[in-house]
Design a protein around this motif. Structure first.
Motif, PDB file in Angstrom:
ATOM      1  N   ALA A   1      -3.611  -0.588  14.635  1.00 24.88           N
ATOM      2  CA  ALA A   1      -4.067  -1.897  15.095  1.00 24.88           C
ATOM      3  C   ALA A   1      -2.983  -2.935  14.854  1.00 24.88           C
ATOM      4  O   ALA A   1      -2.188  -2.837  13.923  1.00 24.88           O
ATOM      5  N   LEU A   2      -2.965  -3.925  15.731  1.00 31.85           N
ATOM      6  CA  LEU A   2      -2.089  -5.087  15.552  1.00 31.85           C
ATOM      7  C   LEU A   2      -2.679  -5.982  14.465  1.00 31.85           C
ATOM      8  O   LEU A   2      -1.977  -6.650  13.723  1.00 31.85           O
TER       9      LEU A   2
ATOM     10  N   GLN B   1       1.789  -9.748   6.375  1.00 34.72           N
ATOM     11  CA  GLN B   1       0.644 -10.170   7.180  1.00 34.72           C
ATOM     12  C   GLN B   1       0.629 -11.678   7.372  1.00 34.72           C
ATOM     13  O   GLN B   1       1.118 -12.437   6.535  1.00 34.72           O
TER      14      GLN B   1
ATOM     15  N   LEU C   1       4.242   0.843   6.631  1.00 36.47           N
ATOM     16  CA  LEU C   1       5.179   0.633   5.538  1.00 36.47           C
ATOM     17  C   LEU C   1       4.433   0.536   4.219  1.00 36.47           C
ATOM     18  O   LEU C   1       3.208   0.433   4.192  1.00 36.47           O
TER      19      LEU C   1
ATOM     20  N   GLY D   1      -0.680  -7.645  11.240  1.00 33.24           N
ATOM     21  CA  GLY D   1       0.508  -7.057  10.624  1.00 33.24           C
ATOM     22  C   GLY D   1       1.735  -7.571  11.366  1.00 33.24           C
ATOM     23  O   GLY D   1       1.876  -7.323  12.566  1.00 33.24           O
TER      24      GLY D   1
ATOM     25  N   ARG E   1       0.865  -1.185   0.000  1.00 31.98           N
ATOM     26  CA  ARG E   1       0.000   0.000   0.000  1.00 31.98           C
ATOM     27  C   ARG E   1       0.900   1.232   0.000  1.00 31.98           C
ATOM     28  O   ARG E   1       1.797   1.342   0.847  1.00 31.98           O
TER      29      ARG E   1
ATOM     30  N   GLU F   1       1.290   4.065   1.290  1.00 31.31           N
ATOM     31  CA  GLU F   1       0.848   4.933   2.379  1.00 31.31           C
ATOM     32  C   GLU F   1       1.926   5.947   2.735  1.00 31.31           C
ATOM     33  O   GLU F   1       3.070   5.821   2.311  1.00 31.31           O
TER      34      GLU F   1
HETATM   35  P1  AMP Z   1      -6.244  -4.110   7.249  1.00 34.24           P
HETATM   36  O1  AMP Z   1      -6.227  -5.045   6.061  1.00 34.24           O
HETATM   37  O2  AMP Z   1      -6.142  -2.675   6.870  1.00 34.24           O
HETATM   38  O3  AMP Z   1      -7.344  -4.423   8.223  1.00 34.24           O
HETATM   39  O4  AMP Z   1      -4.872  -4.401   7.998  1.00 34.24           O
HETATM   40  C1  AMP Z   1      -4.666  -5.529   8.798  1.00 34.24           C
HETATM   41  C2  AMP Z   1      -3.405  -5.338   9.596  1.00 34.24           C
HETATM   42  O5  AMP Z   1      -2.299  -5.207   8.722  1.00 34.24           O
HETATM   43  C3  AMP Z   1      -3.401  -4.057  10.405  1.00 34.24           C
HETATM   44  O6  AMP Z   1      -4.044  -4.247  11.623  1.00 34.24           O
HETATM   45  C4  AMP Z   1      -1.928  -3.813  10.551  1.00 34.24           C
HETATM   46  O7  AMP Z   1      -1.393  -4.607  11.608  1.00 34.24           O
HETATM   47  C5  AMP Z   1      -1.360  -4.301   9.266  1.00 34.24           C
HETATM   48  N1  AMP Z   1      -1.132  -3.171   8.342  1.00 34.24           N
HETATM   49  C6  AMP Z   1      -2.023  -2.564   7.527  1.00 34.24           C
HETATM   50  N2  AMP Z   1      -1.438  -1.587   6.817  1.00 34.24           N
HETATM   51  C7  AMP Z   1      -0.132  -1.569   7.173  1.00 34.24           C
HETATM   52  C8  AMP Z   1       1.007  -0.791   6.792  1.00 34.24           C
HETATM   53  N3  AMP Z   1       0.933   0.149   5.857  1.00 34.24           N
HETATM   54  N4  AMP Z   1       2.199  -1.043   7.392  1.00 34.24           N
HETATM   55  C9  AMP Z   1       2.296  -2.014   8.323  1.00 34.24           C
HETATM   56  N5  AMP Z   1       1.269  -2.786   8.720  1.00 34.24           N
HETATM   57  C10 AMP Z   1       0.059  -2.577   8.159  1.00 34.24           C
END
Ligand code: AMP
Length: 430
Positions: free
Chosen positions: A290-291, A135, A130, A318, A121, A123
């Motif tokens: 979030a973790l 994941q 990152l 993550g 992503r 971001e």
């Molecule tokens: P999500 O798919 O957005 O629900 O993300 C699930 C988990 O992936 C989050 O809770 C984070 O632990 C991790 N995560 C999401 N985006 C990032 C990122 N850009 N960098 C690091 N970890 C991420």
């Protein structure tokens, strides 16, 4: 010097200079091992899908109105052309696609799948955020039972517990069934319309398309309006069936001793989400990060073109965030294990013999050797640096007698072992 792209990390061996804990290759491997153990004991099977997918899959799976799709996609070009592919930003839509495309329904229901790997992503980069992150994902397909929800959440809990983490909390909510969400959106529309002018551009758009997503807004002015309006939570709008389901999930978790807090404010804007939604947080990595998180997504398969609904629930952790949380709690990883045996030749003539003995020893234990001749002192120092338990040097005497003298590097004990008895010795003493 060419550098790695912004927002990515090299995963390096233990002891590398300046190594941050979320970039240690052994730490990532440790998480994979623990996750594999917990999830495979629960009947989950490993699946791996491509790193890139049709842009359309991600658009439908993650939602065209989300930041991920609108602002954070990595598009794949090849031969100078936009191939219609993107690097995957998450794991659920690809796994559901693979399930549908490969007829995995035949494997029976529920089908529990898990994977780990990189997600992408674009971001704004900061600590724990990152552009290539990693994941662990779990998906349970084919069951709408509350037990599937409770088990999914409990498995996340089992993993953080197995890792030794203490500061984790589970925030659990429900977003109801589609008709419940429609009623909630109607309520939100009525509530926010008089405040239209103060809302961000994104949220003005959301007000017509999907008012629930306003609650998720990162804009401070939106959040100020939300706070002022004391918005009623989604949980107040659950229909009887969704409310009963939510109660069952909570009851199972309580029965199993999995602690959670009910969070009435969890929202997920997309149409295919149903009922249970949750997040795991850790005190050491900030409230906004979030973790991991998960939810039920019974309507996703149809969104991807399936004829019938496939009930599904899943989550993702993550890995970098887990590692930061472990660092915060001072938890360490098992150190890399050195070889049982390290061999070196005292002269050029015997290097080939040493190599052959080490290769033979690998049938029963870890064995490494020097590619060049070494003096005895140098050889034992090198063996020590590599964390070997036993070491020996081989020269003309050893070759003539077909035996070697193994030195135990921690006790100093020495044992003479014939070449043809080496594997038996290592089996018993490695
Ligand atoms: P999500 O798919 O957005 O629900 O993300 C699930 C988990 O992936 C989050 O809770 C984070 O632990 C991790 N995560 C999401 N985006 C990032 C990122 N850009 N960098 C690091 N970890 C991420």
């Amino acid at each position: 010097m060419v550098k790695r792209p912004k927002g990515t990390k090299d995963h390096l061996p233990a002891g590398s200079p300046g190594l941050s804990p979320d970039a240690a290759a052994s730490a990532h491997a440790h998480i994979h091992r623990i996750a594999a153990q917990v999830l495979e004991r629960a009947g989950a099977q490993f699946i791996a899908t491509p790193m890139f997918e049709e842009a359309d899959l991600v658009q439908r799976g993650v939602g065209g109105s989300t930041d991920i799709v609108r602002k954070e996609m990595f598009t794949v070009y090849y031969a100078g052309e936009h191939g219609g592919y993107v690097l995957r930003p998450e794991g659920t839509a690809p796994i559901v696609r693979a399930y549908l495309e490969n007829g995995l329904k035949q494997l029976g229901a529920p089908l529990k799948l898990w994977t780990h790997g990189p997600m992408f992503r674009a971001e704004n980069v900061q600590k724990g955020r990152l552009r290539q992150f990693h994941q662990v994902d779990y998906e349970c397909l084919g069951s709408s039972d509350a037990l599937a929800d409770a088990e999914a959440i409990a498995l996340m809990w089992d993993i953080v517990t197995a890792l030794g983490l203490k500061g984790v909390s589970i925030q659990l909510g429900s977003i109801g069934d589609p008709q419940d969400r429609a009623a909630y959106n109607e309520y939100l529309r009525g509530l926010f319309t008089p405040h239209l002018e103060g809302l961000s551009e994104d949220s003005k758009d959301r007000l017509t398309r999907n008012p629930m997503r306003i609650l998720d807004s990162k804009s401070e002015s939106d959040q100020a309006i939300i706070a002022e309006l004391s918005v009623r939570p989604m949980l107040d709008f659950l229909g009887a069936e969704a409310a009963a389901h939510f109660e069952q999930v909570r009851q199972h978790l309580t029965d199993w001793g999995v602690p959670f807090e009910t969070d009435p404010s969890i929202v997920r804007g997309l149409d295919y989400y149903r009922r249970t939604a949750w997040e795991l947080h850790h005190q050491g990595i900030g409230a906004k990060s979030a973790l991991g998180g998960g939810g039920r997504y019974d309507g996703l398969a149809q969104e991807l073109g399936a004829k019938d609904e496939v009930p599904g629930i899943g989550w993702a952790f993550g890995i970098e965030r887990i590692l930061l949380a472990m660092e915060d709690e001072g938890l360490s990883f098992p150190a890399a294990v050195g070889p049982a045996l390290y061999l070196a030749a005292l002269d050029d003539e015997h290097v080939a013999l040493v190599a052959a003995l080490a290769r033979q020893a690998r049938q029963v234990a870890g064995a490494d050797f020097s590619f060049r001749r070494r003096g005895a002192g140098q050889a034992f120092k090198e063996a020590d640096r590599r964390g070997a338990r036993w070491a020996a040097v081989i020269g003309s005497n050893e070759a003539a007698q077909q035996r070697l003298t193994l030195k135990n590097l921690s006790s100093g004990e020495q044992v003479a072992v014939p070449f043809d008895g080496l594997n038996i010795f290592l089996k018993e003493n490695a």
